[in-house]
Write an enzyme that holds these catalytic residues in place. Structure first.
Site, PDB file in Angstrom:
ATOM      1  N   ASP A 202      -3.739  -1.811 -14.302  1.00 55.73           N
ATOM      2  CA  ASP A 202      -3.695  -2.098 -12.874  1.00 55.73           C
ATOM      3  C   ASP A 202      -2.587  -3.122 -12.655  1.00 55.73           C
ATOM      4  OD1 ASP A 202      -4.579  -2.487 -10.032  1.00 55.73           O
ATOM      5  OD2 ASP A 202      -6.326  -1.386 -10.754  1.00 55.73           O
ATOM      6  N   HIS A 277      -0.848   0.713  -7.942  1.00 55.42           N
ATOM      7  CA  HIS A 277      -1.528  -0.195  -8.880  1.00 55.42           C
ATOM      8  C   HIS A 277      -0.772  -0.312 -10.208  1.00 55.42           C
ATOM      9  CE1 HIS A 277      -5.159  -1.122  -6.576  1.00 55.42           C
ATOM     10  NE2 HIS A 277      -5.165   0.141  -6.174  1.00 55.42           N
ATOM     11  N   GLU A 353      -5.029   4.147  -3.425  1.00 62.37           N
ATOM     12  CA  GLU A 353      -4.386   3.053  -2.699  1.00 62.37           C
ATOM     13  C   GLU A 353      -2.889   2.935  -3.005  1.00 62.37           C
ATOM     14  OE1 GLU A 353      -8.226   0.076  -2.155  1.00 62.37           O
ATOM     15  OE2 GLU A 353      -6.890  -0.214  -3.878  1.00 62.37           O
TER      16      GLU A 353
END
Length: 633
Positions: A202, A277, A353
């Protein structure tokens, strides 16, 4: 052997006059039938392996080790030659269709215990149930002698509702050592979870060694040290600061954990989160971004503006460049090593995202989109996802990703893990994709689980009761067979260590395990609460602190005309709640809650605590009058 067990079942059923519903097993078995009599263990038990099998032998060693800690020992014997009461474990030669791959049959009678299954996965699950039939600790007499262990006679036939019963652990935001991951796996196995989703990468850290690209861990696994909550209060890193916080797993350690999990009937699904990410990746190899700028691994500082409706803007680029052919060659080599390390069926590619703004602002990316008939960022991400799916498929694996991978269309054969809501899971099934149901409102284990006055407040809540209400197969789903199961997810922004990870995971993981294993129609909240309390003792015995927020009063504040009113609630009928609103402390001589009461104006705090049998349990809640006002809905 099938005939032996059948005769035992018939004998017990004929003599049975009582059905014991008061077992303490989590998740609840499909069928539990009690009978008269008990197995009394006053000395060692004999242990008989009815099937010669190395995996069974290892499982038995685990069992012997676990029960030795509570004062029950086993002696290896052969057949019926021993005078000891025996535990017999074996595999059916002719498999029983009702048990499937992971089911088992367990019979407890006065002469001993018989455990049979079709596979080693079944015997493993049966052993987890068997351990729960034993007490947490063997009781001693006043003279210090061990008293006999008593287990009620019963017949259990059990098998899971779903094949995917998972928990996810995020090791990027905070790093967990190999031994800590193993400890997490041990608790998973005890409650029949069989998939460990390992969130390995991440923005805050890259945690797995990739030999072809050593900078992923040399640079990407380390960040500057910061303390406190993630967000705007954490300062951005400075170039001169040393990166001292972090860690990663070598490939040898990965293999060690994979083997450890497999011995506990757990498959590991690794996640390499792309294209968003990816700041830790880009800190090591910035050339794979659009802007190609120097950046550092995020230490938990604010890197995005969120607008409250699910949309956001990244203030620092953290996405790969989907228009660059070199990115796909890079990912091909990474996933090649990942596929060799993890023998499971799936590799998780993230896909959540992902901010499209830097793509849409870049002239070269826009030119690429025009040449390939791509209209917008969502379609460009779909292009990326389909390319990654081909890469993962080429390694003999199947791809799974978060539900954003549906946007713009998804390759056939890819599976979806829906996190935003139940609707996205229904949509994925409607499009013919296999789905792991993990909607955040039921399964996010980092959500606040108790009162804000004593718990970390984050952006949402998840009570134990809400987690228990999780139903993996929504109404109106077109093809329920496409739902593989579900899982709980533990993101670790506010979870810096293993003890707190356990605190946040349990007992809500008990609830999820029951939703994924047990019969839907047999779920009973009050009975589950009773069994959960018994398992608190098991964790206490192990020295593992887990959340007991179900004991805390639930505080509801509302308006009745101009009056500010307060209502307290507890799910337990034998718990009394005492409170004060005069800045004194609620002990049993304080005011016992009998019904809603007015909160008058003034500078004071509501103090409330639960009591059982005159003794305080759990924490004191202390909430100032101004905070109470803010809770009115």
């Amino acid at each position: 052997m099938k005939r032996i067990l059948s005769l035992l079942i018939i004998t017990l059923l004929i003599s049975s006059q009582v059905t014991w519903s008061q077992h303490q097993i989590i998740p609840a078995p499909v069928s539990y039938t009690g009978s008269e009599g008990s197995l009394i263990i006053d000395q060692n038990m004999g242990l008989v392996l009815l099937t010669e099998n190395d995996d069974l032998s290892r499982q038995v060693e685990f069992l012997k080790s676990d029960l030795k800690e509570i004062g029950v020992n086993f002696s290896q014997v052969r057949g019926d030659s021993s005078t000891l009461k025996t535990l017999k474990i074996g595999l059916y030669e002719a498999k029983l269709d009702t048990l499937g791959h992971e089911g088992y049959q367990l019979v407890v009678e006065e002469g001993g215990i018989l455990l049979m299954a079709n596979t080693k996965a079944g015997t493993f699950n049966g052993i987890q149930t068997l351990k729960q039939l034993f007490p947490t600790k063997r009781i001693t007499s006043d003279e210090g002698e061990l008293l006999p262990v008593e287990i009620k006679a019963c017949i259990i036939e059990d098998f899971p509702r779903f094949g995917w019963r998972g928990l996810m652990l995020d090791v990027s935001r905070h790093f967990f050592t190999v031994e800590e991951v193993k400890a997490y796996l041990d608790q998973m196995a005890a409650y029949k979870f069989n998939v460990f989703h390992w969130h390995l990468t991440d923005d805050e850290g890259w945690r797995i060694e990739i030999k072809t690209f050593p900078k992923l861990t040399e640079v990407g696994a380390w960040r500057v040290e910061r303390h406190g909550r993630f967000g705007s209060e954490r300062a951005q890193p400075k170039k001169s600061e040393k990166t001292t916080y972090g860690g990663f797993y070598t490939q040898e350690q990965i293999r060690e954990v994979v083997a450890y999990a497999a011995e506990r009937n757990i498959t590991i699904v690794p996640e390499i989160d792309v294209p968003g990410h990816s700041m830790a990746l880009l800190a090591a190899y910035p050339q794979y971004s659009v802007k190609k700028e120097f950046k550092q691994v995020n230490p938990g500082a604010k890197i995005a503006d969120w607008y409250g409706d699910g949309t956001f803007k990244m203030t620092i680029e953290n996405s790969l460049n989907p228009a660059d052919p070199a990115v796909y060659a890079f990912l091909d080599m990474i996933f090649n090593e990942i596929a060799e390390l993890f023998p499971g069926e799936y590799i998780h590619m993230g896909g959540d995202e992902c901010y499209h703004g830097y793509w849409e602002e870049d002239a070269k990316v826009q030119d690429f989109m025009a040449k390939n008939g791509i209209s917008n960022g969502a379609e460009l991400q779909s292009y990326f996802v389909k390319r990654v799916e081909k890469i993962i498929s080429s390694k003999g694996k199947k791809m799974i990703g978060w539900d954003e991978i549906l946007e713009g269309g998804l390759a056939d054969g890819a599976a979806v893990m829906n996190w935003r809501d139940v609707k996205s899971g229904i949509e994925a099934v409607g499009l013919g994709h296999k789905v792991v149901m993990t909607p955040n409102e039921f399964t996010y284990l980092d959500f606040t689980q108790g009162d804000y006055s004593v718990e970390n407040k984050i952006y949402s809540d998840l009570s134990l009761e809400k987690a228990y209400s999780f139903e993996p197969v929504p109404d109106f789903v077109l093809d329920p067979e496409l739902i593989l199961g579900g899982q709980g997810n533990l993101w670790t922004e506010v979870i810096p260590n293993l003890p707190f990870a356990f605190y946040m995971t349990y007992p809500r993981a008990f609830a999820l395990s029951e939703s994924l294993w047990s019969n839907k129609d047999d779920k009973n909240w009050n009975d589950f609460l009773r069994r959960t309390e018994s398992h608190f003792k098991r964790f206490d015995q192990k020295g593992i602190n887990i959340a007991k927020t179900i004991y805390e009063p639930k505080v509801k504040v509302y308006k009745e005309g101009r009056k500010l009113m307060c209502k307290l609630n507890t799910p337990f009928s034998d718990i009394d709640m005492f409170y004060t609103i005069d800045n004194t402390y609620p002990v049993t001589f304080g005011k016992k809650y009998e019904g809603p009461f007015e909160l008058p104006a003034g500078d004071y705090s509501l103090r409330v605590r639960s009591f059982r049998n005159g003794k305080a349990i759990e924490r004191l809640l202390q909430i100032h009058r101004k905070d109470l006002e803010s809770r009115v809905k």
